[in-house]
Scaffold this motif. Structure first.
Motif, PDB file in Angstrom:
ATOM      1  N   PHE A 220      48.183  51.208 -10.157  1.00 49.19           N
ATOM      2  CA  PHE A 220      47.818  49.851  -9.741  1.00 49.19           C
ATOM      3  C   PHE A 220      46.304  49.747  -9.669  1.00 49.19           C
ATOM      4  CE2 PHE A 220      47.779  52.178  -5.805  1.00 49.19           C
ATOM      5  CZ  PHE A 220      46.811  51.578  -5.010  1.00 49.19           C
ATOM      6  N   GLY A 221      45.817  48.516  -9.580  1.00 43.29           N
ATOM      7  CA  GLY A 221      44.379  48.298  -9.517  1.00 43.29           C
ATOM      8  C   GLY A 221      44.057  46.948  -8.919  1.00 43.29           C
ATOM      9  N   PHE A 222      42.812  46.533  -9.071  1.00 45.16           N
ATOM     10  CA  PHE A 222      42.372  45.273  -8.484  1.00 45.16           C
ATOM     11  C   PHE A 222      41.493  44.518  -9.475  1.00 45.16           C
ATOM     12  CE2 PHE A 222      43.212  48.096  -4.957  1.00 45.16           C
ATOM     13  CZ  PHE A 222      43.958  47.305  -4.109  1.00 45.16           C
TER      14      PHE A 222
ATOM     15  N   PRO B 153      46.984  40.469  -1.956  1.00 40.12           N
ATOM     16  CA  PRO B 153      47.456  41.423  -0.950  1.00 40.12           C
ATOM     17  C   PRO B 153      47.517  40.769   0.422  1.00 40.12           C
ATOM     18  CG  PRO B 153      45.712  42.362  -2.304  1.00 40.12           C
ATOM     19  CD  PRO B 153      45.750  40.890  -2.597  1.00 40.12           C
ATOM     20  N   ASN B 154      48.573  41.078   1.159  1.00 43.16           N
ATOM     21  CA  ASN B 154      48.678  40.573   2.528  1.00 43.16           C
ATOM     22  C   ASN B 154      47.666  41.277   3.405  1.00 43.16           C
ATOM     23  OD1 ASN B 154      50.812  39.027   1.670  1.00 43.16           O
ATOM     24  ND2 ASN B 154      52.356  40.477   2.360  1.00 43.16           N
ATOM     25  N   SER B 155      47.410  40.699   4.557  1.00 44.72           N
ATOM     26  CA  SER B 155      46.452  41.300   5.479  1.00 44.72           C
ATOM     27  C   SER B 155      46.972  42.643   5.964  1.00 44.72           C
ATOM     28  CB  SER B 155      46.216  40.377   6.678  1.00 44.72           C
ATOM     29  OG  SER B 155      47.438  40.124   7.331  1.00 44.72           O
TER      30      SER B 155
ATOM     31  N   ASP C 178      40.233  39.510  -4.024  1.00 40.90           N
ATOM     32  CA  ASP C 178      40.646  40.631  -4.860  1.00 40.90           C
ATOM     33  C   ASP C 178      42.153  40.542  -5.052  1.00 40.90           C
ATOM     34  OD1 ASP C 178      38.068  41.444  -4.793  1.00 40.90           O
ATOM     35  OD2 ASP C 178      38.372  43.142  -3.453  1.00 40.90           O
ATOM     36  N   LEU C 179      42.594  40.517  -6.304  1.00 39.74           N
ATOM     37  CA  LEU C 179      44.021  40.494  -6.614  1.00 39.74           C
ATOM     38  C   LEU C 179      44.484  41.911  -6.905  1.00 39.74           C
ATOM     39  CD1 LEU C 179      44.209  37.443  -9.052  1.00 39.74           C
ATOM     40  CD2 LEU C 179      44.532  37.453  -6.577  1.00 39.74           C
ATOM     41  N   ILE C 180      45.646  42.280  -6.388  1.00 34.83           N
ATOM     42  CA  ILE C 180      46.203  43.590  -6.684  1.00 34.83           C
ATOM     43  C   ILE C 180      47.061  43.485  -7.933  1.00 34.83           C
ATOM     44  CG2 ILE C 180      48.208  43.260  -5.158  1.00 34.83           C
ATOM     45  CD1 ILE C 180      48.038  46.301  -4.591  1.00 34.83           C
TER      46      ILE C 180
END
Length: 298
Positions: free
Chosen positions: A148-150, A179-181, A106-108
């Motif tokens: 923002f979204g994904f 997104p980072n962990s 999933d990309l932010i």
């Protein structure tokens, strides 16, 4: 000359098929192609030299070598371009299989205009490749976008291409990132908080809040007093905060640096020995605000 049959195979090691000749002893290329689609000629192995020889082809007609087909097995020739294309297809398939092991994430999508809907987001990103999922984060009470979204793609190659560039969505530049962990469950605040370094004294909490709201819902902004050239911003969503870390942003014409806010309770007096009021005052500020200084910005 009476009709005869010659033996033709796709490969020397395969069982041959008999192809009928014409009355004059020639073989029509169309007769060969009828059994071996795509064939463009024949070749045979010379019994004496053991080298492969081509059969003479004139205007679609194959002529027997030395006027005698003999008892040889003739091998089908195919165009080199066709062979090359098949090899390219095989290679592409191998690459696709290899890439299949690289799963997409999933990309932010940061900086979305408030008006952007999930359909708008899908329509835009579908131009890059097949989209599995899109989501615009919204406030549960008002239903308004959080800015923002994904998005998630089917192909890893598409994901790589999208992350590598900026995107103009509904008239506004947006960024797509991995997104980072997230932080561990016992440190929920750290993952939602960022450290804003290189601030100037004329920046206010309201101005910082207004600026960072373009990336997502801001729950708190803190500027230490007396002024120390930094601030802390807390988001409602930890993925927004983590996605901004490491960025250099321009606020009021000044380049500020964003990083993680890391706990330094054990040595804050060493980091800021000249803080007014001493380490006790600094520690009190930490306790009241629950903010931590990053080790990279001392």
């Amino acid at each position: 000359m009476s009709e005869l049959y010659i033996r033709v195979a796709e490969d020397e090691n395969e069982e041959p098929m008999e192809i009928p000749s014409e009355d004059d002893g020639t073989i029509l290329l169309s007769s060969v192609a009828a059994q071996f689609p795509g064939a463009c000629g024949l070749r045979y192995r010379n019994p004496e030299s053991q080298c492969m020889r081509g059969v003479r082809l004139v205007e679609g007609v194959l002529h027997a070598p030395e006027n005698d087909w003999g008892n040889l097995v003739y091998v089908v020739n195919y165009p080199k371009d066709n062979k090359r294309k098949m090899e390219e297809i095989d290679a592409a398939s191998a690459v696709k299989v290899k890439r299949g092991f690289q799963k997409t994430s999933d990309l932010i999508v940061l900086g979305l205009p408030w008006k952007t809907s999930e359909q708008d987001l899908k329509d835009y990103f579908t131009t890059f490749g097949e989209v599995i999922m899109v989501q615009v984060k919204r406030d549960l009470k008002t239903g308004n976008s959080k800015g923002f979204g994904f998005v998630r793609f089917t192909e890893y190659e598409t994901q790589t291409k999208v992350v590598a560039q900026r995107h103009m969505i509904d008239g506004r530049w947006c960024d797509c990132k991995l997104p980072n962990s997230k932080a561990s469950p016992d440190e929920p605040m750290r993952s939602r908080k960022i450290f804003v370094g290189r601030c100037t004294e004329d920046m206010t909490t309201d101005e910082l809040r207004q600026y960072f709201m373009q990336y997502g819902e801001v729950t708190d902004v803190f500027i230490p007093k007396p002024f120390r050239a930094f601030a802390f911003v807390t988001f409602a969503d930890d993925q927004v905060a983590q996605a901004l870390c490491g960025e250099d942003l321009i606020i009021k014409g000044i380049s500020v640096h964003i990083s993680n806010a890391e706990p330094k309770h054990n040595n804050i007096h060493q980091l800021f020995p000249n803080f007014p009021g001493g380490s006790a005052s600094l520690a009190a500020m930490f306790d009241r605000s629950q903010y931590q200084f990053p080790s990279s910005h001392v």
